[in-house]
Design a protein around this motif. Structure first.
Motif, mmCIF file in Angstrom:
data_model
loop_
_atom_site.group_PDB
_atom_site.id
_atom_site.type_symbol
_atom_site.label_atom_id
_atom_site.label_comp_id
_atom_site.label_asym_id
_atom_site.label_seq_id
_atom_site.Cartn_x
_atom_site.Cartn_y
_atom_site.Cartn_z
ATOM 1 N N TYR A 63 0.819 -1.224 0.000
ATOM 2 C CA TYR A 63 0.000 0.000 0.000
ATOM 3 C C TYR A 63 0.853 1.274 0.000
ATOM 4 C CZ TYR A 63 -2.996 3.732 1.763
ATOM 5 O OH TYR A 63 -3.647 4.925 1.933
ATOM 6 N N ASN A 64 1.799 1.373 0.931
ATOM 7 C CA ASN A 64 2.620 2.589 1.038
ATOM 8 C C ASN A 64 3.515 2.789 -0.178
ATOM 9 O OD1 ASN A 64 1.661 3.412 3.581
ATOM 10 N ND2 ASN A 64 3.044 1.995 4.625
ATOM 11 N N ILE A 65 4.036 1.690 -0.709
ATOM 12 C CA ILE A 65 4.900 1.777 -1.894
ATOM 13 C C ILE A 65 4.087 2.182 -3.114
ATOM 14 C CG2 ILE A 65 6.432 0.474 -3.421
ATOM 15 C CD1 ILE A 65 7.069 -1.332 -1.028
ATOM 16 N N ASP A 66 2.880 1.613 -3.244
ATOM 17 C CA ASP A 66 2.034 1.914 -4.402
ATOM 18 C C ASP A 66 1.517 3.347 -4.391
ATOM 19 O OD1 ASP A 66 2.388 -0.517 -5.560
ATOM 20 O OD2 ASP A 66 0.530 -1.405 -4.826
ATOM 21 N N LEU A 67 1.487 3.979 -3.225
ATOM 22 C CA LEU A 67 1.117 5.394 -3.161
ATOM 23 C C LEU A 67 2.070 6.228 -3.996
ATOM 24 C CD1 LEU A 67 0.223 5.865 0.628
ATOM 25 C CD2 LEU A 67 -1.347 6.090 -1.316
ATOM 26 N N ILE A 68 3.325 5.717 -4.139
ATOM 27 C CA ILE A 68 4.343 6.418 -4.927
ATOM 28 C C ILE A 68 4.465 5.820 -6.320
ATOM 29 C CG2 ILE A 68 6.804 7.013 -5.073
ATOM 30 C CD1 ILE A 68 6.834 6.778 -1.967
ATOM 31 N N ASN A 69 4.622 4.479 -6.363
ATOM 32 C CA ASN A 69 4.889 3.815 -7.648
ATOM 33 C C ASN A 69 3.654 3.636 -8.518
ATOM 34 O OD1 ASN A 69 7.625 3.504 -7.178
ATOM 35 N ND2 ASN A 69 7.414 1.494 -6.240
ATOM 36 N N ARG A 70 2.547 3.241 -7.882
ATOM 37 C CA ARG A 70 1.321 2.939 -8.642
ATOM 38 C C ARG A 70 0.095 3.505 -7.916
ATOM 39 N NH1 ARG A 70 4.606 -1.644 -9.164
ATOM 40 N NH2 ARG A 70 5.033 -2.232 -11.333
ATOM 41 N N PRO A 71 -0.043 4.827 -7.882
ATOM 42 C CA PRO A 71 -1.173 5.440 -7.164
ATOM 43 C C PRO A 71 -2.533 5.115 -7.759
ATOM 44 C CG PRO A 71 0.030 7.075 -8.462
ATOM 45 C CD PRO A 71 0.846 5.827 -8.481
ATOM 46 N N SER A 72 -2.540 4.597 -8.987
ATOM 47 C CA SER A 72 -3.818 4.261 -9.625
ATOM 48 C C SER A 72 -4.303 2.863 -9.261
ATOM 49 C CB SER A 72 -3.692 4.370 -11.147
ATOM 50 O OG SER A 72 -2.727 3.448 -11.643
ATOM 51 N N ARG A 73 -3.503 2.086 -8.502
ATOM 52 C CA ARG A 73 -3.930 0.764 -8.071
ATOM 53 C C ARG A 73 -5.175 0.907 -7.177
ATOM 54 N NH1 ARG A 73 -3.274 -3.170 -10.770
ATOM 55 N NH2 ARG A 73 -3.522 -4.538 -8.971
ATOM 56 N N ILE A 75 -6.281 -0.004 -4.203
ATOM 57 C CA ILE A 75 -6.226 0.359 -2.778
ATOM 58 C C ILE A 75 -5.738 1.792 -2.573
ATOM 59 C CG2 ILE A 75 -5.237 -0.207 -0.512
ATOM 60 C CD1 ILE A 75 -5.248 -3.130 -1.323
ATOM 61 N N PRO A 76 -4.578 2.195 -3.129
ATOM 62 C CA PRO A 76 -4.171 3.599 -2.947
ATOM 63 C C PRO A 76 -5.127 4.595 -3.599
ATOM 64 C CG PRO A 76 -2.686 2.469 -4.464
ATOM 65 C CD PRO A 76 -3.532 1.415 -3.825
ATOM 66 N N ALA A 77 -5.841 4.144 -4.647
ATOM 67 C CA ALA A 77 -6.813 5.017 -5.313
ATOM 68 C C ALA A 77 -8.143 5.057 -4.560
ATOM 69 C CB ALA A 77 -7.042 4.553 -6.745
ATOM 70 N N LYS A 78 -8.222 4.333 -3.426
ATOM 71 C CA LYS A 78 -9.427 4.293 -2.578
ATOM 72 C C LYS A 78 -10.625 3.637 -3.266
ATOM 73 C CE LYS A 78 -7.153 6.644 0.522
ATOM 74 N NZ LYS A 78 -6.605 5.951 1.726
ATOM 75 N N GLU A 79 -10.363 2.836 -4.294
ATOM 76 C CA GLU A 79 -11.450 2.112 -4.945
ATOM 77 C C GLU A 79 -11.858 0.892 -4.122
ATOM 78 O OE1 GLU A 79 -9.829 1.196 -8.737
ATOM 79 O OE2 GLU A 79 -9.819 3.275 -9.443
ATOM 80 N N LEU A 80 -10.901 0.351 -3.362
ATOM 81 C CA LEU A 80 -11.149 -0.750 -2.439
ATOM 82 C C LEU A 80 -10.459 -0.435 -1.119
ATOM 83 C CD1 LEU A 80 -10.446 -3.909 -4.683
ATOM 84 C CD2 LEU A 80 -12.683 -2.987 -4.071
ATOM 85 N N SER A 81 -11.109 -0.802 -0.014
ATOM 86 C CA SER A 81 -10.473 -0.626 1.290
ATOM 87 C C SER A 81 -9.561 -1.815 1.579
ATOM 88 C CB SER A 81 -11.529 -0.519 2.390
ATOM 89 O OG SER A 81 -12.203 -1.769 2.542
ATOM 90 N N ILE A 82 -8.636 -1.636 2.499
ATOM 91 C CA ILE A 82 -7.737 -2.728 2.869
ATOM 92 C C ILE A 82 -8.527 -3.884 3.470
ATOM 93 C CG2 ILE A 82 -5.896 -3.410 4.470
ATOM 94 C CD1 ILE A 82 -4.579 -0.727 3.976
ATOM 95 N N ASN A 83 -9.528 -3.568 4.290
ATOM 96 C CA ASN A 83 -10.346 -4.625 4.911
ATOM 97 C C ASN A 83 -11.091 -5.448 3.866
ATOM 98 O OD1 ASN A 83 -9.586 -3.961 7.505
ATOM 99 N ND2 ASN A 83 -11.335 -2.607 7.863
ATOM 100 N N PHE A 84 -11.626 -4.774 2.850
ATOM 101 C CA PHE A 84 -12.335 -5.487 1.784
ATOM 102 C C PHE A 84 -11.347 -6.352 1.000
ATOM 103 C CE2 PHE A 84 -14.040 -6.105 -2.447
ATOM 104 C CZ PHE A 84 -15.365 -6.446 -2.199
#
Length: 277
Positions: A63-73, A75-84
């Motif tokens: 999650y933290n890495i994708d905020l930088i490398n792949r923000p469109s993924r 989870i970082p794009a808030k399309e899915l929550s971590i719990n889901f």
């Protein structure tokens, strides 16, 4: 609808399709008769679900890495929550293991082993130089063995599994180059972040050269027909040689995404060559 698209996206549908086809092709290669059976289809579906689960758990830990490398993924794009995403991971894993168990104990053993390895990879192994790359390459290669086991002949899957291992080891290192910025900012140790781009370039050229040489092995040992060699030579080896040409350029990092795509194409042609041969 938006959530459904996010679920498909986090599962990486292209990779899942490749996994499904790999198991099918492997089962056909390893069987005495050219046929599709229910067990082969269920085995391919099981492998696809395990692979999807691995992709989901990887995105959770990244999650933290994708905020930088792949923000469109998703989870970082808030399309899915971590719990889901965690619930999704459990469902995919449970379904994949159940299908494997319904077919044979051997498949269930491989499925649960790969599931644990993928979990360990996402949690710890990816942070160990080259070990994480080797782990993913091994799991990918096991898809061929998985297909062979489904028809009680895993031995004939060893050569295509070896090809898959080498191609995916190369591809995983290429992906580390793609993720270099985020890995450096999050203190993630990979071969490129530890030894730099020039050393990574040399390693990739060595591995690709070895892979090209290995494509000659099944013909020299008369394991596959000449049709395999012709297709491999003018598709797989040609693509790999072009990748080496790109790597020799000073600005190869700017073309790293192109290299990743070319490796996927070479995998597809490799599957076709093995199937024909």
């Amino acid at each position: 609808m938006k959530k459904l698209l996010a679920i498909i996206k986090i599962s990486r549908p292209i990779n899942i399709l490749i996994t499904f086809l790999v198991v099918i092709v492997s089962a056909i290669i390893c069987s005495n008769d050219f046929y599709f059976s229910q067990n082969i289809i269920l085995t391919a579906l099981s492998a696809s679900l395990i692979a999807a689960a691995g992709n989901v758990i990887n995105d959770i830990f990244d999650y933290n890495i994708d905020l930088i490398n792949r923000p469109s993924r998703p989870i970082p794009a808030k399309e899915l929550s971590i719990n889901f995403a965690i619930i999704l991971y459990v469902i995919f894993t449970a379904l994949g293991l159940y299908l494997a168990y319904s077919i044979s104990w051997e498949l269930f053993f491989i499925a649960i082993s790969v599931s644990l390895i993928l979990l360990l990879y996402s949690y710890q192994l990816k942070g160990i130089i080259l070990l994480g790359n080797l782990t993913i390459a091994l799991c990918t290669a096991l898809a061929f063995i998985y297909g062979g086991v489904s028809v009680n002949n895993w031995q004939d899957a060893i050569i295509p599994a070896s090809f898959a291992f080498l191609v995916n080891l190369i591809r995983e290192i290429v992906k580390d180059v793609e993720d270099l910025k985020g890995d450096l900012e999050n203190n993630i140790l990979t071969f490129p972040s530890k030894f730099g781009l020039n050393s990574t370039r040399i390693l990739l050229i060595i591995l690709i050269t070895f892979l090209i040489a290995f494509t000659f092995y099944p013909v020299l040992k008369a394991i596959y027909r000449i049709e395999y060699f012709i297709l491999a030579l003018f598709s797989v080896d040609l693509i790999l040689s072009y990748i080496i040409k790109i790597l020799l350029q000073k600005d190869f990092k700017n073309k790293i995404s192109q290299i990743s795509i070319l490796l996927k194409v070479s995998m597809l042609f490799g599957l076709i060559a093995i199937f024909i041969g």
